[in-house]
Design a protein around this motif. Structure first.
Motif, mmCIF file in Angstrom:
data_model
loop_
_atom_site.group_PDB
_atom_site.id
_atom_site.type_symbol
_atom_site.label_atom_id
_atom_site.label_comp_id
_atom_site.label_asym_id
_atom_site.label_seq_id
_atom_site.Cartn_x
_atom_site.Cartn_y
_atom_site.Cartn_z
ATOM 1 N N LEU A 1 -19.540 -39.195 -2.705
ATOM 2 C CA LEU A 1 -19.850 -38.330 -3.832
ATOM 3 C C LEU A 1 -20.098 -39.219 -5.034
ATOM 4 N N GLY A 2 -21.330 -39.136 -5.549
ATOM 5 C CA GLY A 2 -21.628 -39.879 -6.757
ATOM 6 C C GLY A 2 -21.303 -39.028 -7.970
ATOM 7 N N VAL A 3 -20.383 -39.528 -8.805
ATOM 8 C CA VAL A 3 -20.014 -38.786 -10.022
ATOM 9 C C VAL A 3 -19.919 -39.760 -11.173
ATOM 10 N N SER A 4 -19.879 -39.224 -12.385
ATOM 11 C CA SER A 4 -19.750 -40.103 -13.543
ATOM 12 C C SER A 4 -18.270 -40.422 -13.745
ATOM 13 N N PRO A 5 -17.971 -41.466 -14.524
ATOM 14 C CA PRO A 5 -16.561 -41.820 -14.762
ATOM 15 C C PRO A 5 -15.780 -40.669 -15.402
ATOM 16 N N ASN A 6 -16.505 -39.721 -15.978
ATOM 17 C CA ASN A 6 -15.845 -38.577 -16.623
ATOM 18 C C ASN A 6 -15.309 -37.553 -15.621
ATOM 19 N N TYR A 7 -15.599 -37.767 -14.353
ATOM 20 C CA TYR A 7 -15.220 -36.804 -13.306
ATOM 21 C C TYR A 7 -13.769 -36.351 -13.428
ATOM 22 N N LEU A 8 -12.881 -37.312 -13.645
ATOM 23 C CA LEU A 8 -11.445 -36.985 -13.705
ATOM 24 C C LEU A 8 -11.135 -36.026 -14.842
ATOM 25 N N ARG A 9 -11.935 -36.091 -15.909
ATOM 26 C CA ARG A 9 -11.665 -35.210 -17.055
ATOM 27 C C ARG A 9 -12.297 -33.835 -16.854
ATOM 28 N N VAL B 1 -24.036 -36.106 -6.959
ATOM 29 C CA VAL B 1 -24.935 -36.237 -5.817
ATOM 30 C C VAL B 1 -24.058 -36.529 -4.608
ATOM 31 N N ARG B 2 -24.484 -36.066 -3.479
ATOM 32 C CA ARG B 2 -23.638 -36.212 -2.305
ATOM 33 C C ARG B 2 -24.458 -36.746 -1.141
ATOM 34 N N GLY B 3 -23.835 -37.530 -0.306
ATOM 35 C CA GLY B 3 -24.547 -38.027 0.862
ATOM 36 C C GLY B 3 -23.596 -38.203 2.027
ATOM 37 N N VAL B 4 -24.184 -38.297 3.214
ATOM 38 C CA VAL B 4 -23.372 -38.517 4.408
ATOM 39 C C VAL B 4 -22.980 -39.985 4.448
ATOM 40 N N ALA B 5 -21.724 -40.255 4.825
ATOM 41 C CA ALA B 5 -21.281 -41.649 4.833
ATOM 42 C C ALA B 5 -20.664 -41.995 6.170
ATOM 43 N N ILE B 6 -21.080 -43.160 6.711
ATOM 44 C CA ILE B 6 -20.346 -43.701 7.850
ATOM 45 C C ILE B 6 -19.566 -44.883 7.298
ATOM 46 N N LEU B 7 -18.242 -44.778 7.361
ATOM 47 C CA LEU B 7 -17.388 -45.796 6.764
ATOM 48 C C LEU B 7 -16.961 -46.783 7.846
ATOM 49 N N ASN B 8 -17.008 -48.078 7.522
ATOM 50 C CA ASN B 8 -16.550 -49.108 8.452
ATOM 51 C C ASN B 8 -15.586 -50.039 7.748
ATOM 52 N N THR C 1 -25.011 -45.790 -8.881
ATOM 53 C CA THR C 1 -25.008 -46.518 -7.619
ATOM 54 C C THR C 1 -25.455 -45.587 -6.492
ATOM 55 N N ALA C 2 -24.886 -44.372 -6.501
ATOM 56 C CA ALA C 2 -25.206 -43.401 -5.452
ATOM 57 C C ALA C 2 -26.677 -43.041 -5.482
ATOM 58 N N GLN C 3 -27.189 -42.787 -6.687
ATOM 59 C CA GLN C 3 -28.582 -42.351 -6.804
ATOM 60 C C GLN C 3 -29.549 -43.453 -6.378
ATOM 61 N N ARG C 4 -29.344 -44.638 -6.975
ATOM 62 C CA ARG C 4 -30.384 -45.657 -6.790
ATOM 63 C C ARG C 4 -30.203 -46.460 -5.512
ATOM 64 N N ILE C 5 -28.973 -46.857 -5.227
ATOM 65 C CA ILE C 5 -28.783 -47.737 -4.068
ATOM 66 C C ILE C 5 -28.648 -46.940 -2.776
ATOM 67 N N MET C 6 -27.840 -45.860 -2.824
ATOM 68 C CA MET C 6 -27.558 -45.145 -1.585
ATOM 69 C C MET C 6 -28.653 -44.140 -1.227
ATOM 70 N N LEU C 7 -29.187 -43.428 -2.252
ATOM 71 C CA LEU C 7 -30.074 -42.308 -1.947
ATOM 72 C C LEU C 7 -31.520 -42.546 -2.371
ATOM 73 N N TYR D 1 -32.513 -37.732 -9.440
ATOM 74 C CA TYR D 1 -32.084 -36.402 -9.902
ATOM 75 C C TYR D 1 -30.666 -36.111 -9.425
ATOM 76 N N LEU D 2 -30.149 -34.941 -9.897
ATOM 77 C CA LEU D 2 -28.775 -34.541 -9.570
ATOM 78 C C LEU D 2 -28.800 -33.317 -8.655
ATOM 79 N N SER D 3 -27.782 -33.206 -7.825
ATOM 80 C CA SER D 3 -27.648 -31.963 -7.046
ATOM 81 C C SER D 3 -27.216 -30.831 -7.958
ATOM 82 N N PHE D 4 -26.220 -31.147 -8.761
ATOM 83 C CA PHE D 4 -25.753 -30.172 -9.751
ATOM 84 C C PHE D 4 -24.852 -30.912 -10.724
#
Lengths: 236, 413
Positions: free
Chosen positions: B126-134, B108-115, B214-220, B224-227
């Protein structure tokens, strides 16, 4: 060697039919020095073109060494032009900006036999132009150009030399020189057929055929032959 | 005669006598040939660039998109429509039930303003699972570590930042352990990703990775998933795996008829095949368009050859009078045409290669990972087409010359 039987030639251009030669009967033997004379438009050039395998006849027969020339295909005609005859034209017709040697060599390019380029130098020597061998055609005088043309006509060692008004574009001195060369070629055994409207040129030949309106009006032995070589010698 | 060099020197002499004319005549061929080569080389370079983008993510991947994709069009997600049918549990099920799948992750992806402190930066998370690296080839942590299953389960507010974000926001400060605000939430930085550049047409270094839950519930505030993407074991048949994944998803989504699918599964291999087909078709189409200019060049050559024949009418007559046959004359002019086209062709090939090389240099200078490629097919296409043009357009003038009547030709003024 040459026999024309009832030869007719007409040019068709659209609906206009021009009769050029009318019932020509003629025999020419090997080694003759012959002049075909007539005013312009009389058909003398056409006759020479026919004899030289450049043009075909409308009706009648042309036998060369007993072979019927009208039966020849394009390639055979080309090969006869290449081997049996050599042409010398009034306007020289040399390749522009091309050396004397290359001009003389031209017929050998189209020879289907094995060729020897030494023949090129031999032909150039026979017209006394060794010193002009590498000159370009446009660097030569008129007389020299015509001598190159004669060398070109000789290079394939043909049986007949056709000369169409060979002196027409030359001064009289160069003209006599050219006629002397043709005379010497005839003495060496070549048949020389000259086409001209000038008595001055025809008088060197041994037989004079006069043509008018496409017909032969006289065919006589020249009783007052002037020896071109002697005349040329006297001029030197 | 054909082996006699002086024969060709005669023809060269003719061409040299009209230098400007010969050059202008060849120019059509030069431009035609070089444009065929430039276009095909550019096409190959662009194709290579696209492939690298796809291969950067991995060719042994499956893409799972929400929404059907049938003959009527692409998946709705591609068109920017949110479809909510694909959820994280689907991906976990696929991961655990299909033995050929090594790892899978939803996105899942969202716009972020970083401070951070007084610095601020626009980016994306970008919300991804810990398996992303694999899953994604080339995704690695440079320092620190990636978040764990435990982080994901506990909705931990931890973030792994891209290398560009790290340098832009923190400069020389070590970001590990620092707290940043992403939109309104505070996250602890636990890792920095290795630099990866443009992959899949996305700057991988300019984003912040956070656990998907975290991305799904807290941020967005979504479930569901984008893909999703899944990595296939080496040697596994992608088509078989696609079928297995589809079966599981149908079962989970209570779908009986494949026509009612609310998801689509594609292998990267299939995608690459389609991409290859499209780009190849495009390349050949553009090459054919360029070849039209060759045709125009050919007409130019025919034009000049006709002029040349008419200029040398007397010479043709003379050549015939000294024994040249028709085929000698036609060969003479055909060779002249061939020399003209061959000269144009050679210059065209070299200038085409040179310009293609310049393009690759410029593209590299602009930051694209552009490779300088000259496809052999472009040279073969250009050369054979030129030869064809020369023969086709040289034939008519040569025949015209050969058919001249020697007497007419000699009399010609």
């Amino acid at each position: 060697m040459i026999e024309l039987k009832d030869v007719y030639k007409e040019f068709v251009s659209g609906e206009v039919v021009t009769k050029v030669l009318h019932k020509i009967n003629l025999k020419i033997k090997r080694g003759e020095f012959l002049a075909i004379m007539g005013p312009s438009g009389s058909g003398k050039s056409t006759l020479m073109h026919i004899l030289g395998f450049l043009d075909n006849i409308s009706s009648g027969h042309y036998y060369f060494d007993n072979k019927d020339v009208s039966q020849f295909d394009d390639d055979t005609l080309a090969s006869y032009r290449n081997k049996k005859v050599g042409f010398v034209f009034q306007s020289f017709n040399l390749l522009p900006k091309t050396s004397v040697w290359e001009n003389v060599r031209l017929p050998l390019l189209y020879s289907r036999d094995k060729v020897n380029f030494k023949d090129v130098d031999k032909a150039i020597k026979s017209v006394d132009l060794e010193h002009r061998r590498d000159y370009l055609s446009n660097q030569l005088s008129g007389g020299e150009k015509q001598r190159v043309a004669i060398a070109r006509a000789l290079v394939n060692n043909p049986e007949i030399i056709f000369a169409d008004e060979p002196t027409g574009n030359l001064d009289s001195k160069s003209g006599i020189q050219i006629m002397a060369i043709l005379d010497s070629l005839n003495k060496m055994g070549k048949t020389v057929i000259l086409v001209t409207h000038e008595n001055a040129t025809a008088r060197y030949s041994h037989r004079i055929i006069k043509i008018k309106d496409g017909q032969i009006i006289s065919d006589e032995v020249n009783k007052d032959i002037i020896d071109a070589q002697t005349l040329n010698g006297n001029l030197k | 005669m054909l082996l006699d060099l002086s024969y060709y020197s005669q023809i060269f002499k003719t061409l040299k006598a009209h230098k400007m004319r010969s050059f202008l005549t060849s120019l059509g061929i030069i431009i035609g040939i070089s444009s065929v080569i430039i276009i095909m080389s550019g096409g190959a370079g662009a194709q290579n660039l696209v492939f690298k983008q796809v291969e950067g993510i991995g060719v042994d991947l499956l893409g799972i998109l929400p929404g059907a994709s049938d003959d009527s069009g692409p998946p709705a997600a591609v068109m920017g429509i949110n479809i909510t049918t694909l959820v994280n549990d689907d991906i976990r099920a696929i991961e655990s039930q299909v033995p050929e799948i090594i790892a899978a992750t939803g996105y899942v992806r969202g716009v972020a303003i970083l401070n951070w402190q007084n610095k601020s930066r626009d980016s994306s998370f970008l919300g991804v699972s810990p398996n992303y690296l694999r899953v994604e080839t080339g995704a690695e942590v440079a320092s620190g570590y990636f978040f764990s299953e435990e982080d994901d389960r506990s909705l931990a507010r931890v973030a792994v930042i891209g290398s560009l974000v790290a340098t832009d926001l923190f400069g020389n400060v070590n970001p590990l352990g620092e707290r940043i605000r992403i939109n309104d939430e505070t996250f602890r930085i636990i890792g920095v990703m290795k630099e990866r550049g443009m992959v899949g047409f996305q700057n991988q270094d300019d984003q912040v990775f956070i656990p998907i839950a975290t991305a799904q519930r807290i941020m967005l505030g979504i479930n569901y998933l984008s893909f999703a993407r899944a990595k296939i074991a080496p040697g596994a048949d992608a088509d078989v795996v696609v079928a297995e994944v589809e079966a599981i998803l149908r079962d989970r989504h209570n779908i009986d008829d494949p026509k009612d699918d609310d998801f689509s599964v594609r292998s990267a291999e299939q995608g690459l095949d389609v991409l290859t087909d499209i780009t190849n078709a495009l390349n050949y189409f553009l090459g054919a368009v360029a070849a039209i200019s060759l045709l125009v060049g050919g007409i130019g050559i025919m034009n000049i050859m006709l002029v040349s024949v008419s200029e040398s009418t007397r010479e043709i007559g003379l050549r015939k009078a000294v024994g040249a046959r028709r085929r000698d004359i036609s060969r003479h002019f055909l060779i002249q045409t061939l020399i003209l086209t061959a000269l144009g062709g050679i210059i065209g090939i070299f200038s085409g290669i040179f310009i293609s090389f310049l393009i690759s240099v410029i593209a590299k200078a602009l930051g694209y990972d552009w490779e300088f490629i000259i496809p052999l097919s472009s040279i073969i296409l250009a050369t054979s087409f030129t030869l064809l043009v020369a023969l086709a357009f040289g034939w008519y003038p040569a025949q015209k010359a050969a058919k001249l009547d020697p007497i007419d030709a000699l009399r010609y003024e």
